[in-house]
Design a protein around this motif. Structure first.
Motif, PDB file in Angstrom:
ATOM      1  N   GLU A 189       0.764  -1.392  -0.143  1.00  0.00           N
ATOM      2  CA  GLU A 189       0.090   0.007   0.166  1.00  0.00           C
ATOM      3  C   GLU A 189       0.834   1.336   0.116  1.00  0.00           C
ATOM      4  OE1 GLU A 189      -3.700   2.048   2.544  1.00  0.00           O
ATOM      5  OE2 GLU A 189      -2.781  -0.120   3.206  1.00  0.00           O
ATOM      6  N   SER A 190       1.831   1.377   0.864  1.00  0.00           N
ATOM      7  CA  SER A 190       2.743   2.578   0.784  1.00  0.00           C
ATOM      8  C   SER A 190       3.604   2.773  -0.212  1.00  0.00           C
ATOM      9  CB  SER A 190       3.547   2.338   2.084  1.00  0.00           C
ATOM     10  OG  SER A 190       4.386   1.644   2.293  1.00  0.00           O
ATOM     11  N   ARG A 191       4.068   1.518  -0.677  1.00  0.00           N
ATOM     12  CA  ARG A 191       4.706   1.763  -2.216  1.00  0.00           C
ATOM     13  C   ARG A 191       3.857   2.195  -3.301  1.00  0.00           C
ATOM     14  NH1 ARG A 191      10.090   0.530  -2.028  1.00  0.00           N
ATOM     15  NH2 ARG A 191      10.614  -0.724   0.114  1.00  0.00           N
ATOM     16  N   ARG A 192       2.764   1.766  -3.221  1.00  0.00           N
ATOM     17  CA  ARG A 192       1.822   2.188  -4.354  1.00  0.00           C
ATOM     18  C   ARG A 192       1.574   3.794  -4.200  1.00  0.00           C
ATOM     19  NH1 ARG A 192      -1.412  -2.315  -2.627  1.00  0.00           N
ATOM     20  NH2 ARG A 192      -1.003  -4.370  -3.710  1.00  0.00           N
ATOM     21  N   ALA A 193       1.359   4.118  -3.009  1.00  0.00           N
ATOM     22  CA  ALA A 193       1.016   5.403  -2.915  1.00  0.00           C
ATOM     23  C   ALA A 193       2.388   6.324  -3.026  1.00  0.00           C
ATOM     24  CB  ALA A 193       0.734   5.657  -1.427  1.00  0.00           C
ATOM     25  N   ALA A 194       3.407   6.007  -2.966  1.00  0.00           N
ATOM     26  CA  ALA A 194       4.590   6.393  -3.347  1.00  0.00           C
ATOM     27  C   ALA A 194       4.577   6.728  -4.818  1.00  0.00           C
ATOM     28  CB  ALA A 194       5.806   5.795  -2.626  1.00  0.00           C
ATOM     29  N   LEU A 195       4.276   5.739  -5.498  1.00  0.00           N
ATOM     30  CA  LEU A 195       4.576   5.842  -7.107  1.00  0.00           C
ATOM     31  C   LEU A 195       3.542   6.730  -7.388  1.00  0.00           C
ATOM     32  CD1 LEU A 195       5.750   4.784  -9.465  1.00  0.00           C
ATOM     33  CD2 LEU A 195       4.270   2.580  -9.478  1.00  0.00           C
ATOM     34  N   ARG A 196       2.259   6.557  -7.046  1.00  0.00           N
ATOM     35  CA  ARG A 196       1.262   7.474  -7.415  1.00  0.00           C
ATOM     36  C   ARG A 196       1.692   8.910  -7.421  1.00  0.00           C
ATOM     37  NH1 ARG A 196      -2.375   3.151  -5.597  1.00  0.00           N
ATOM     38  NH2 ARG A 196      -3.327   2.145  -7.329  1.00  0.00           N
ATOM     39  N   GLN A 197       2.183   9.277  -6.059  1.00  0.00           N
ATOM     40  CA  GLN A 197       2.517  10.656  -5.844  1.00  0.00           C
ATOM     41  C   GLN A 197       3.526  11.197  -6.698  1.00  0.00           C
ATOM     42  OE1 GLN A 197       3.311  10.666  -1.598  1.00  0.00           O
ATOM     43  NE2 GLN A 197       1.337  10.100  -0.872  1.00  0.00           N
ATOM     44  N   ALA A 198       4.942  10.171  -6.925  1.00  0.00           N
ATOM     45  CA  ALA A 198       5.792  10.552  -7.790  1.00  0.00           C
ATOM     46  C   ALA A 198       5.334  10.723  -9.224  1.00  0.00           C
ATOM     47  CB  ALA A 198       6.881   9.617  -7.728  1.00  0.00           C
ATOM     48  N   VAL A 199       4.418  10.139  -9.573  1.00  0.00           N
ATOM     49  CA  VAL A 199       3.997  10.265 -10.949  1.00  0.00           C
ATOM     50  C   VAL A 199       3.194  11.527 -10.878  1.00  0.00           C
ATOM     51  CG1 VAL A 199       2.289   9.184 -12.692  1.00  0.00           C
ATOM     52  CG2 VAL A 199       3.727   7.756 -11.507  1.00  0.00           C
ATOM     53  N   ALA A 200       2.284  11.732 -10.105  1.00  0.00           N
ATOM     54  CA  ALA A 200       1.555  12.841 -10.113  1.00  0.00           C
ATOM     55  C   ALA A 200       2.330  14.206  -9.990  1.00  0.00           C
ATOM     56  CB  ALA A 200       0.397  12.987  -9.103  1.00  0.00           C
ATOM     57  N   ARG A 201       3.383  14.155  -9.332  1.00  0.00           N
ATOM     58  CA  ARG A 201       4.519  15.373  -8.978  1.00  0.00           C
ATOM     59  C   ARG A 201       4.641  15.768 -10.233  1.00  0.00           C
ATOM     60  NH1 ARG A 201       7.257  16.983  -4.203  1.00  0.00           N
ATOM     61  NH2 ARG A 201       7.840  19.054  -4.687  1.00  0.00           N
ATOM     62  N   LEU A 202       5.207  14.770 -11.349  1.00  0.00           N
ATOM     63  CA  LEU A 202       5.776  15.214 -12.644  1.00  0.00           C
ATOM     64  C   LEU A 202       4.871  15.018 -13.845  1.00  0.00           C
ATOM     65  CD1 LEU A 202       9.105  13.098 -12.069  1.00  0.00           C
ATOM     66  CD2 LEU A 202       8.887  15.611 -12.033  1.00  0.00           C
ATOM     67  N   SER A 203       3.449  15.093 -13.415  1.00  0.00           N
ATOM     68  CA  SER A 203       2.522  15.011 -14.627  1.00  0.00           C
ATOM     69  C   SER A 203       1.934  16.326 -15.009  1.00  0.00           C
ATOM     70  CB  SER A 203       1.541  13.985 -14.273  1.00  0.00           C
ATOM     71  OG  SER A 203       1.971  12.453 -14.342  1.00  0.00           O
ATOM     72  N   LYS A 204       1.818  16.474 -16.042  1.00  0.00           N
ATOM     73  CA  LYS A 204       0.949  18.027 -16.586  1.00  0.00           C
ATOM     74  C   LYS A 204      -0.525  17.965 -16.208  1.00  0.00           C
ATOM     75  CE  LYS A 204       1.361  21.863 -18.696  1.00  0.00           C
ATOM     76  NZ  LYS A 204       2.353  23.010 -18.000  1.00  0.00           N
ATOM     77  N   ALA A 205      -1.287  16.905 -16.289  1.00  0.00           N
ATOM     78  CA  ALA A 205      -2.563  16.894 -15.910  1.00  0.00           C
ATOM     79  C   ALA A 205      -2.785  16.154 -14.714  1.00  0.00           C
ATOM     80  CB  ALA A 205      -3.274  16.336 -17.117  1.00  0.00           C
ATOM     81  N   PRO A 206      -3.772  16.904 -13.735  1.00  0.00           N
ATOM     82  CA  PRO A 206      -4.122  15.715 -12.837  1.00  0.00           C
ATOM     83  C   PRO A 206      -4.713  14.619 -12.958  1.00  0.00           C
ATOM     84  CG  PRO A 206      -5.607  17.887 -12.913  1.00  0.00           C
ATOM     85  CD  PRO A 206      -4.486  18.015 -14.240  1.00  0.00           C
ATOM     86  N   GLY A 207      -5.326  14.303 -14.255  1.00  0.00           N
ATOM     87  CA  GLY A 207      -5.959  13.072 -14.642  1.00  0.00           C
ATOM     88  C   GLY A 207      -4.978  12.055 -14.837  1.00  0.00           C
ATOM     89  N   ALA A 208      -3.729  12.236 -14.834  1.00  0.00           N
ATOM     90  CA  ALA A 208      -3.003  11.198 -15.229  1.00  0.00           C
ATOM     91  C   ALA A 208      -2.689  10.236 -14.013  1.00  0.00           C
ATOM     92  CB  ALA A 208      -1.296  11.928 -15.728  1.00  0.00           C
ATOM     93  N   GLN A 209      -3.213   9.102 -14.373  1.00  0.00           N
ATOM     94  CA  GLN A 209      -3.380   8.134 -13.112  1.00  0.00           C
ATOM     95  C   GLN A 209      -2.599   6.662 -13.573  1.00  0.00           C
ATOM     96  OE1 GLN A 209      -7.657   7.646 -12.380  1.00  0.00           O
ATOM     97  NE2 GLN A 209      -7.611   9.658 -11.387  1.00  0.00           N
ATOM     98  N   LEU A 210      -2.343   6.207 -12.625  1.00  0.00           N
ATOM     99  CA  LEU A 210      -1.726   4.616 -12.865  1.00  0.00           C
ATOM    100  C   LEU A 210      -2.889   3.497 -12.614  1.00  0.00           C
ATOM    101  CD1 LEU A 210       1.627   4.833 -10.560  1.00  0.00           C
ATOM    102  CD2 LEU A 210       1.677   4.519 -12.984  1.00  0.00           C
ATOM    103  N   THR A 211      -2.862   2.964 -13.539  1.00  0.00           N
ATOM    104  CA  THR A 211      -3.978   1.815 -13.554  1.00  0.00           C
ATOM    105  C   THR A 211      -3.283   0.449 -13.312  1.00  0.00           C
ATOM    106  OG1 THR A 211      -5.437   3.316 -15.269  1.00  0.00           O
ATOM    107  CG2 THR A 211      -5.949   0.832 -14.806  1.00  0.00           C
ATOM    108  N   PRO A 212      -3.728  -0.279 -12.109  1.00  0.00           N
ATOM    109  CA  PRO A 212      -3.133  -1.676 -12.178  1.00  0.00           C
ATOM    110  C   PRO A 212      -3.802  -2.415 -12.977  1.00  0.00           C
ATOM    111  CG  PRO A 212      -4.785  -1.070 -10.266  1.00  0.00           C
ATOM    112  CD  PRO A 212      -4.533   0.108 -11.030  1.00  0.00           C
ATOM    113  N   ILE A 213      -2.852  -3.515 -13.720  1.00  0.00           N
ATOM    114  CA  ILE A 213      -3.344  -4.436 -14.728  1.00  0.00           C
ATOM    115  C   ILE A 213      -3.233  -5.785 -14.204  1.00  0.00           C
ATOM    116  CG2 ILE A 213      -2.828  -2.659 -16.370  1.00  0.00           C
ATOM    117  CD1 ILE A 213      -0.248  -4.339 -17.148  1.00  0.00           C
ATOM    118  N   ASP A 214      -3.006  -5.975 -13.047  1.00  0.00           N
ATOM    119  CA  ASP A 214      -2.922  -7.358 -12.520  1.00  0.00           C
ATOM    120  C   ASP A 214      -3.630  -7.292 -11.343  1.00  0.00           C
ATOM    121  OD1 ASP A 214      -0.976  -6.078 -11.070  1.00  0.00           O
ATOM    122  OD2 ASP A 214       0.080  -8.087 -10.807  1.00  0.00           O
ATOM    123  N   ALA A 215      -4.202  -8.356 -10.741  1.00  0.00           N
ATOM    124  CA  ALA A 215      -4.972  -8.503  -9.709  1.00  0.00           C
ATOM    125  C   ALA A 215      -4.444  -8.050  -8.136  1.00  0.00           C
ATOM    126  CB  ALA A 215      -5.683 -10.020  -9.410  1.00  0.00           C
TER     127      ALA A 215
END
Length: 463
Positions: A150-176
């Motif tokens: 959970e904490s690692r996913r949150a850190a990754l999402r925050q890092a991607v959001a920090r460097l993304s132009k649009a707030p809608g840029a989201q990471l989507t999990p593709i495995d269960a």
């Protein structure tokens, strides 16, 4: 107050990981897929729990699933073996109620490639070109039944959001298990192409648009990439993704821990933020964290030879070496500190005949390639002193102070041509296509594993 609060619902990905660990801990000794197994089922991956004639799992119904009946009544594990705790049994109940989501036998490189290929095959050609992948598979621990990402996913999402132009840029999990993610780089703004390729043709400078993207700026720095033509999915991944995406470096995915813990605090990340007109993330206050390589990785490593902060490399066991030095042009002695407007010389002497290139990263973010060309061939144990067009020395810029880097590339085979990329939006780059996909290789080019990279840092100061 005596009032119990309902526990927060478990993250679906972590529920899958914890159920997997519990089954491996208590059941895998007997129920596995190898020799000396007991029974017809294997708990080492979700597919091994399928038994159509006598359902072992009744998806969505814990009370009607034989696996839970046996665990709850104490029949399994048999004898005096340790049994799941009440909390662990609750995890299994929640997992079955959620549909007994899939997990693999191992979270290895092959799993990530298969997962990405499955996602790519579902996409339109346009979606394939825009999609890029991250993974946290290397952090999964088989031996910890309370493990969570959970904490690692949150850190990754925050890092991607920090460097993304649009707030809608989201990471989507593709495995269960939510260990592999897809990102639309068009939403993030990482498909932006800010560079122009600088060439000198008949002594005239020519600038042409470059296909290098901001996502390529990230790939240049990545130290854990691999090329594995022998891997079963490789051909399809090349056909459907790597070749159409036309990345500067043919990397399939980025490790999420590297992106959030190492890249986010790097100079390259600040560059990326500047190009997107975003606040720069804080730079590492010291050396960046050292992350372990993936022990399950296969194939040929892709080294970050063009990375701004890439480590130096020698040519490997039994290879050759190059003496590389920076001299004061007046004293012709080694120097690392220069007065603005001063002059310097570059000294080279390879132990064997070698092709050589030099890249100069200036303190103002510009770059230069101050050598004789892309394939300057120097003789074995032959001294070469480079001093610009006049031969008397390269003159340093006025009013440009700070640290500058001179980076030497040397190899016994021809080095790929250096591409000088210019832009006003971020620091310039000099890049090479060191790694090529099948069918694009050039026999004369050097093996990247045998390329020497050496860096000398100098400081430019006021008189």
């Amino acid at each position: 107050s005596g009032v119990s609060r309902q526990a927060q619902p478990r993250d679906p990905g972590d529920l899958t990981l914890q159920a997997r660990s519990i089954l491996r801990k208590y059941c895998a000794e007997c129920h596995h897929s190898g020799p000396n197994r007991i029974g017809e089922l294997s708990v080492l991956d979700r597919a091994g729990l399928e038994r159509p004639n006598r359902p072992f799992l009744n998806l969505g119904s814990p009370t009607q699933s034989q696996i839970l009946q046996l665990v709850e009544d104490g029949s399994m594990p048999p004898g005096q073996r340790p049994r799941p705790t009440p909390e662990e049994r609750q995890v299994l109940r929640e997992w079955v109620a959620a549909g007994a989501t899939a997990f693999p036998a191992g979270f290895d490189e092959g799993y990530v490639r298969r997962t990405i290929l499955t996602d790519i095959e579902r996409r339109t050609p346009e979606e394939r070109i825009r999609g890029r992948y991250f993974s946290l598979h290397n952090l999964v621990r088989d031996d910890d039944v309370s493990f969570t990402l959970e904490s690692r996913r949150a850190a990754l999402r925050q890092a991607v959001a920090r460097l993304s132009k649009a707030p809608g840029a989201q990471l989507t999990p593709i495995d269960a298990a939510a260990t592999v993610f897809r990102l639309d780089i068009a939403q993030a703004g990482w498909d932006f192409r800010p560079f122009q390729r600088r060439e000198v043709v008949e002594q005239k400078e020519r600038l042409t648009p470059s296909p290098v993207t901001l996502h390529d700026v990230i790939l240049i720095e990545y130290p854990f990439g691999r090329l594995d033509p022998g891997e079963p999915t490789f051909g399809r991944l090349v056909e459907l993704f790597l070749r159409p995406a036309n990345q500067l470096v043919p990397i399939l995915y980025l490790r999420g821990d590297w992106f959030s813990e190492v890249f986010l605090g790097s100079r390259a990340a600040s560059d990326l933020a500047r190009a997107l007109d975003l606040p720069p993330p804080p730079l590492h206050s010291g050396p960046p964290p050292r992350l372990p390589d993936d022990a399950n990785g296969t194939g040929r490593p892709i080294r970050p030879l063009d990375g701004i902060d890439a480590p130096d490399r020698d040519s490997g066991e039994g290879g050759f070496g190059v003496l590389f030095d920076v001299w004061n042009a007046e004293t012709r002695a080694t120097a690392r500190r220069f007065i603005e407007g001063g002059q310097l010389l570059l000294y080279l002497r390879p132990t064997r005949e070698a092709f050589v290139q030099i890249v100069w990263r200036n303190a103002d973010g510009s770059c230069g390639v101050p050598n004789l060309g892309a394939n300057s061939l120097l003789g074995a144990n032959t001294e070469t002193i480079l001093g610009g067009a006049s031969g008397k020395g390269y003159r340093l810029k006025q009013n440009v102070l700070g640290k500058e880097r001179l980076i030497l590339y040397a190899a016994e085979g021809a080095l790929p041509a250096a591409e000088h990329l210019r832009t006003k939006l971020l620091d310039e780059r000099v890049v090479h296509r060191f790694y090529r996909l099948p069918g694009e290789e050039t026999k004369a080019e050097a093996d990247p594993e045998r390329i020497i990279r050496k860096t000398i840092e100098i400081e430019i100061v006021k008189p």
